[in-house]
Design a protein around this motif. Structure first.
Motif, PDB file in Angstrom:
ATOM      1  N   SER A   1      59.135-120.415  33.966  1.00  0.00           N
ATOM      2  CA  SER A   1      59.892-119.507  34.822  1.00  0.00           C
ATOM      3  C   SER A   1      59.031-118.323  35.257  1.00  0.00           C
ATOM      4  O   SER A   1      59.047-117.922  36.430  1.00  0.00           O
ATOM      5  N   ALA A   2      58.252-117.759  34.321  1.00  0.00           N
ATOM      6  CA  ALA A   2      57.395-116.619  34.644  1.00  0.00           C
ATOM      7  C   ALA A   2      56.358-116.984  35.699  1.00  0.00           C
ATOM      8  O   ALA A   2      56.129-116.221  36.642  1.00  0.00           O
ATOM      9  N   GLU A   3      55.743-118.154  35.556  1.00  0.00           N
ATOM     10  CA  GLU A   3      54.714-118.542  36.531  1.00  0.00           C
ATOM     11  C   GLU A   3      55.317-118.725  37.925  1.00  0.00           C
ATOM     12  O   GLU A   3      54.713-118.319  38.928  1.00  0.00           O
TER      13      GLU A   3
ATOM     14  N   VAL B   1      46.941-114.549  32.197  1.00  0.00           N
ATOM     15  CA  VAL B   1      48.086-114.461  33.106  1.00  0.00           C
ATOM     16  C   VAL B   1      47.669-114.766  34.537  1.00  0.00           C
ATOM     17  O   VAL B   1      48.316-115.544  35.239  1.00  0.00           O
ATOM     18  N   LEU B   2      46.584-114.138  34.979  1.00  0.00           N
ATOM     19  CA  LEU B   2      46.051-114.360  36.320  1.00  0.00           C
ATOM     20  C   LEU B   2      44.599-114.804  36.225  1.00  0.00           C
ATOM     21  O   LEU B   2      43.854-114.372  35.343  1.00  0.00           O
ATOM     22  N   LYS B   3      44.182-115.636  37.157  1.00  0.00           N
ATOM     23  CA  LYS B   3      42.783-116.030  37.272  1.00  0.00           C
ATOM     24  C   LYS B   3      42.472-116.245  38.746  1.00  0.00           C
ATOM     25  O   LYS B   3      43.155-117.005  39.424  1.00  0.00           O
ATOM     26  N   ASP B   4      41.474-115.499  39.224  1.00  0.00           N
ATOM     27  CA  ASP B   4      41.101-115.574  40.649  1.00  0.00           C
ATOM     28  C   ASP B   4      42.307-115.339  41.552  1.00  0.00           C
ATOM     29  O   ASP B   4      42.479-115.998  42.600  1.00  0.00           O
ATOM     30  N   GLY B   5      43.157-114.403  41.135  1.00  0.00           N
ATOM     31  CA  GLY B   5      44.306-114.030  41.949  1.00  0.00           C
ATOM     32  C   GLY B   5      45.475-114.999  41.899  1.00  0.00           C
ATOM     33  O   GLY B   5      46.441-114.837  42.645  1.00  0.00           O
TER      34      GLY B   5
END
Length: 411
Positions: A398-400, A201-205
């Protein structure tokens, strides 16, 4: 209901003129008298300190609301707090928790599973101590797998094949059930497919949720219902207890759920007593098995008037002998790795040794002070995808977009 008022449900007799710590937590599983006995042991070891435990509503959303309202108001009316694994970064960033790094000096943090330690760490400081742990498991009917000559599946594709084969031959039995209602449990389920396909979901913020790996994984979850038909449509409204009841009544071959269900399945009179096995969650062909980390952590209200006494209670409840007592009497799974080799625990709960590998591989949901907002984005998008309202690609795009906006605005 007692969301806004501290001191809703005190119990126990307390010494006169003693210093009283207030411990806020959710409902204790099983017999609360067992937990009360543990608190009385703490009082015996610490003369002059009594503990008043105050039980919050069982809903984690209501517990979170209680803490946010009272901590924003700098309330000193409670000292030790039990927190869901996803709350610690949020509360630490807000300045509501005391730094507890000194309670686990040197390499003492290595005594705990790495996932919970990561979850209680914010900007390289510890703001809680892991209390008990949860992670997703694959439950299976070992009697049915044995009957038809199957082994527990290691890949999602193997699970589909086994579930199809058995459910087509056993009348009234679903192949695979899991938690698909629009709530936090759905996020826990979906992340396990993402991770086992190499997604995140997240990588490096930064938001990386809109990826081909995640689109494939979310599409596979929808296919479980519509293409392979091993999962019934009812899962789109199912939570943990829904699926536990179905599986516990002998109506499914496989189930994804948390460790708590095992003890219930093994009680006298259970239709599946002695018929259940547990395993690591499957993976896609090129991925690695990963379970979503759950569990609860103990922190100290920054505004507490009794920080030294509160630290004593946190250390007591998270030390090895206390965690062993909780495991034996209530079923809470320890966060200390060494206890999974304890002979008394293995004798009382034979499957506990097998949980070590599950917990050592368990992964935290995105460790972010903005997780509460991020999950409110993911839940409806994931639900729309598995319900067929949106395609996986549309939902994740949409989520991103929304998560990226949250991260930009909040930073």
């Amino acid at each position: 209901m007692c969301i806004l008022i501290a001191g809703c449900s005190p119990r126990g007799d307390h010494q006169k003129n003693a210093t009283t710590l207030v411990f806020k937590h959710g409902k204790i599983a099983g017999d609360p008298a067992k937990f009360d006995a543990l608190l009385r042991r703490f009082e015996k070891e610490n003369p002059g300190i009594t503990v008043r435990d105050e039980v919050l509503p069982s809903s984690t959303d209501e517990q979170h609301q209680f803490y946010v309202i009272n901590l924003e108001g700098k309330s000193p009316d409670f000292d030790v707090i039990s927190m869901d694994v996803i709350w610690v970064p949020e509360f630490a960033r807000a300045g509501w928790l005391r730094d507890l790094s000194h309670l686990l000096p040197g390499k003492e943090g290595e005594d705990f599973f790495p996932g919970p330690i990561e979850a209680v760490t914010y900007q390289d400081r510890l703001y809680a101590i892991p209390w008990y742990i949860d992670a997703g498991l694959l439950y299976f009917r070992k009697d049915l797998l044995r009957k038809y000559g199957f082994s527990p599946p290691e890949t999602w594709q193997e699970l589909v094949g086994t579930a199809e084969y058995i459910s087509n031959r056993e009348k009234g039995i679903y192949g695979f059930i899991w938690q698909g209602k629009q709530y936090e449990g759905l996020v826990c389920n979906v992340l396990e497919y993402f991770w086992s396909n190499g997604g995140d979901v997240l990588k490096d913020g930064k938001a990386v949720i809109d990826s081909k790996e995640n689109i494939q994984a979310l599409g596979f979850m929808r296919d479980l219902i519509t293409k392979y038909k091993v999962t019934p449509p009812l899962v789109t409204n199912a939570v943990e207890e829904t699926t536990r009841h179905i599986f516990g009544n002998g109506k499914a071959v496989f189930m994804r759920n948390w460790p708590y269900a095992w003890n219930i399945f093994e009680t006298q009179g259970s239709p599946v007593k002695g018929k259940i096995g547990v395993a690591l969650l499957p993976t896609f062909l090129k991925g690695m098995s990963a379970s979503t980390l759950g569990g609860w952590q103990l922190g100290i209200n920054r505004y507490s008037r009794l920080p030294a006494e509160a630290e004593k209670l946190v250390l007591f409840l998270t030390r090895a002998d206390s965690q062993k007592t909780l495991a034996l009497t209530i079923g809470y799974k320890p966060t200390r790795k060494a206890l999974y080799g304890d002979k008394d625990l293995k004798k009382a709960q034979p499957f506990i040794a097998g949980l070590y590998e599950v917990f050592i591989k368990a992964r935290s949901r995105p460790v972010s002070p903005y997780y509460t907002m991020i999950t409110q984005v993911m839940q409806p998008e994931f639900s729309a995808a598995i319900s067929g309202i949106r395609t996986p690609a549309e939902a994740l795009r949409s989520a991103e977009k929304q998560i990226s906006h949250i991260l930009r605005v909040e930073e």
